[in-house]
Design an enzyme around this catalytic site. Structure first.
Site, PDB file in Angstrom:
ATOM      1  N   LYS A  65      34.788  38.398  45.183  1.00  0.00           N
ATOM      2  CA  LYS A  65      35.087  39.349  43.900  1.00  0.00           C
ATOM      3  C   LYS A  65      33.780  40.197  43.703  1.00  0.00           C
ATOM      4  O   LYS A  65      32.647  40.122  43.331  1.00  0.00           O
ATOM      5  CB  LYS A  65      35.334  38.692  42.784  1.00  0.00           C
ATOM      6  CG  LYS A  65      36.119  39.145  41.797  1.00  0.00           C
ATOM      7  CD  LYS A  65      36.821  38.489  40.569  1.00  0.00           C
ATOM      8  CE  LYS A  65      37.502  39.295  39.522  1.00  0.00           C
ATOM      9  NZ  LYS A  65      38.342  38.177  38.603  1.00  0.00           N
TER      10      LYS A  65
ATOM     11  N   ARG B 104      35.251  33.159  44.745  1.00  0.00           N
ATOM     12  CA  ARG B 104      36.152  32.480  44.221  1.00  0.00           C
ATOM     13  C   ARG B 104      36.994  31.685  45.461  1.00  0.00           C
ATOM     14  O   ARG B 104      37.087  31.966  46.456  1.00  0.00           O
ATOM     15  CB  ARG B 104      37.314  33.468  43.844  1.00  0.00           C
ATOM     16  CG  ARG B 104      38.340  32.646  43.058  1.00  0.00           C
ATOM     17  CD  ARG B 104      39.181  33.744  41.970  1.00  0.00           C
ATOM     18  NE  ARG B 104      39.879  34.704  42.706  1.00  0.00           N
ATOM     19  CZ  ARG B 104      40.216  35.765  41.924  1.00  0.00           C
ATOM     20  NH1 ARG B 104      40.157  36.027  40.685  1.00  0.00           N
ATOM     21  NH2 ARG B 104      40.749  36.634  42.682  1.00  0.00           N
TER      22      ARG B 104
ATOM     23  N   ARG C 123      50.527  36.112  44.370  1.00  0.00           N
ATOM     24  CA  ARG C 123      50.770  36.145  42.959  1.00  0.00           C
ATOM     25  C   ARG C 123      52.216  36.466  42.947  1.00  0.00           C
ATOM     26  O   ARG C 123      52.910  37.261  44.019  1.00  0.00           O
ATOM     27  CB  ARG C 123      50.177  37.460  42.500  1.00  0.00           C
ATOM     28  CG  ARG C 123      48.460  37.290  42.619  1.00  0.00           C
ATOM     29  CD  ARG C 123      47.714  38.816  42.741  1.00  0.00           C
ATOM     30  NE  ARG C 123      46.505  38.629  43.088  1.00  0.00           N
ATOM     31  CZ  ARG C 123      45.473  38.889  42.325  1.00  0.00           C
ATOM     32  NH1 ARG C 123      45.659  39.041  40.981  1.00  0.00           N
ATOM     33  NH2 ARG C 123      44.137  38.559  42.729  1.00  0.00           N
TER      34      ARG C 123
ATOM     35  N   ASP D 273      50.875  40.526  37.806  1.00  0.00           N
ATOM     36  CA  ASP D 273      50.003  40.358  39.042  1.00  0.00           C
ATOM     37  C   ASP D 273      48.778  39.492  38.820  1.00  0.00           C
ATOM     38  O   ASP D 273      47.999  39.210  39.706  1.00  0.00           O
ATOM     39  CB  ASP D 273      49.542  41.885  39.093  1.00  0.00           C
ATOM     40  CG  ASP D 273      48.527  42.380  38.110  1.00  0.00           C
ATOM     41  OD1 ASP D 273      49.219  42.740  37.009  1.00  0.00           O
ATOM     42  OD2 ASP D 273      47.427  42.568  38.070  1.00  0.00           O
ATOM     43  N   ASN D 274      48.694  38.756  37.514  1.00  0.00           N
ATOM     44  CA  ASN D 274      47.719  37.781  37.445  1.00  0.00           C
ATOM     45  C   ASN D 274      48.566  36.440  37.222  1.00  0.00           C
ATOM     46  O   ASN D 274      47.817  35.494  36.939  1.00  0.00           O
ATOM     47  CB  ASN D 274      47.181  38.124  36.089  1.00  0.00           C
ATOM     48  CG  ASN D 274      46.080  39.241  36.064  1.00  0.00           C
ATOM     49  OD1 ASN D 274      45.655  39.915  37.056  1.00  0.00           O
ATOM     50  ND2 ASN D 274      45.898  40.048  34.963  1.00  0.00           N
TER      51      ASN D 274
END
Length: 488
Positions: free
Chosen positions: A113, A176, A183, A252-253
């Site tokens: 990320k 991560r 998702r 989307d989360n």
């Protein structure tokens, strides 16, 4: 334990339809350095902690070097943001580097990320800042320690690369680790762009890799949707019980595995306020703490609609009903554990209702109240006012509730077991916003000791941790009013 060069990598995402990703090379950071490394996450990958001391580790995860077996790609998805459909989404500042395959056959996504621009960056620079990287690093460790399904963070790499947010900050990367980065928005993207054959391929992929037991099910796609609903319900029930607010529950989360995903303006409740809004950009309160259960249902409905090429209305409705039933049962179970109740009684609803009203009316610290209660025997309950002095201005209402609670506990078979259960389900340590802010400010000066201390206590938040009591105290007044936004 292994080194980076001896890890076994696979790239099963590359087998998915080409429209779901674009191969991208990470952009290097200037003068990168290791900020922190989490050995507990390294264990999941079977990676030796000493690897973090190797200069190649910093080089690879800062975009300055490559590693054989990795094939970085940016994932394409879309989603509903604050209730509005947005087709122009995707990995705008992160890359899926590859998947680590452990000796036991477990597969872990390795995601970078803050790796720079991708085709989905829109107007962004593709970078993450040190501030937001520390928040996610600590939050994922905190949730893991609390036993709540989450993504994980292996390490933070800092740099001297400047980035512009509300002010000039420095760029960082977060490594991560997750069982999957898929998702709700992946399905929405394929549905709204009429890629229905590819949507079925994605569903088949998820069943193969994450729910193989469903391959022989008579209705595998309906069973998959039900599993997603159940996992989401379990996650939300855990959030509500521990007092966690996500802040940006866009589709989307939302993880298809029910993982707490994409930590942005999250917050743990200090004073109990059910309408707590942790994201100061959430002007309408759409994602307030007490709205999370209904928002998750809304998001699952959006997912169900995206799955209509595979499911009929009855199957979707059944999955959504399963979410609501699971949420109610799991939340009730979690809260009963917080009060040490093992027997169901018709008076319990009133007991909980009066407690929540008491906590809200007197602005009582949610975590400290339950932790304090976890030490008090049934015989001492009515003589424990002094233990709550820092939490209550007036104790008359508290006495009334404690009397009712004591009477209710007479139905329980074992008070010693009650206290043990409560201590195992009421954390002493949570990641309060002010603690995260202090860790950030110290890290920006090159001091990472508080990050290290927080990682230690948050890994075991129900333990006492002698010498770390200051991290469990009431927050200062300024700490209750920090404004957190999506800016990262």
């Amino acid at each position: 334990m292994k080194t980076l060069s001896t890890l076994m990598f696979t790239n099963s995402y590359s087998d998915l339809p080409a429209s779901l990703s674009t191969h991208v090379t990470p952009q290097p950071l200037d003068t990168p350095f290791l900020v922190h490394f989490n050995p507990l996450v390294a264990e999941k990958l079977e990676l030796a902690s000493i690897t973090a001391l190797d200069p190649s580790f910093i080089g690879i995860f800062s975009g300055n070097a490559t590693l054989a077996g990795l094939s970085p790609l940016a994932m394409k998805y879309c989603g509903h943001q604050f209730g509005q459909y947005n087709p122009d989404l995707g990995d705008g500042r992160g890359l899926l580097l590859g998947e680590v395959l452990t000796s036991e056959g477990k597969k872990w996504d390795l995601h970078l990320k803050g790796s720079g621009k991708t085709p989905y960056s829109r107007m962004g620079d593709g970078r993450a800042v040190l501030r937001s990287s520390i928040r996610e690093y600590l939050a994922s460790a905190a949730m893991e320690g609390l036993g709540i399904a989450t993504t994980h963070a292996l390490a933070i790499i800092g740099s001297q690369t400047p980035v512009v947010r509300e002010k000039i900050e420095t760029a960082a990367t977060l490594i991560r680790v997750a069982e999957s980065h898929l998702r709700f928005g992946h399905f929405e993207y394929l549905f709204y762009t009429n890629q229905h054959a590819e949507l079925q391929q994605l569903a088949d992929y998820i069943i193969e890799h994450h729910f193989p037991e469903l391959t022989t099910n008579d209705s595998p796609y309906a069973a998959l949707f039900e599993q997603i609903c159940q996992r989401t319900a379990t996650m939300i029930a855990a959030w509500q019980a521990v007092g966690f607010a996500h802040g940006v529950m866009n589709t989307d989360n939302m993880s298809i595995l029910g993982l707490t995903f994409d930590y942005g303006p999250f917050g743990f409740i200090d004073d109990y306020e059910p309408s707590y809004i942790c994201n100061h950009s959430d002007y309408s309160g759409r994602y307030a703490f007490d709205q999370q259960p209904s928002i998750a249902l809304w998001n699952l409905s959006a997912l169900g609609y995206a799955l209509t090429p595979l499911l009929d209305k009855t199957e979707i409705d059944h999955g959504l009903e399963h979410y609501q039933d699971t949420l109610q049962q799991q939340y009730s179970h979690n809260m009963r554990q917080k009060l040490g109740l093992t027997i169901t009684d018709e008076s319990d609803t009133g007991l909980f209702s009066e407690l929540f009203q008491l906590l809200k009316q007197h602005h009582v610290d949610y975590t400290l109240f339950f932790r304090t209660l976890s030490y008090i025997t049934i015989d001492d309950l009515l003589h424990s006012d002094h233990l709550f002095n820092t939490l209550f201005q007036c104790t008359s209402a508290l006495k009334t509730w404690l009397t009712r609670y004591q009477q209710r506990l007479l139905l329980e078979p074992n008070d010693t077991q009650r206290l043990t259960t409560m201590l195992h389900h009421n954390p002493k340590y949570i990641l309060r916003n002010y603690l995260a802010q202090q860790a950030i400010e110290e890290a920006e000066q090159g001091d990472y000791q508080l990050i290290d201390q927080l990682i230690t206590v948050l890994a075991h938040p129900f333990d006492e941790h002698k010498g770390a009591e200051a991290l469990a105290q009431l927050p200062p007044n300024w700490g209750k009013h920090l404004e957190i936004s999506c800016s990262s």
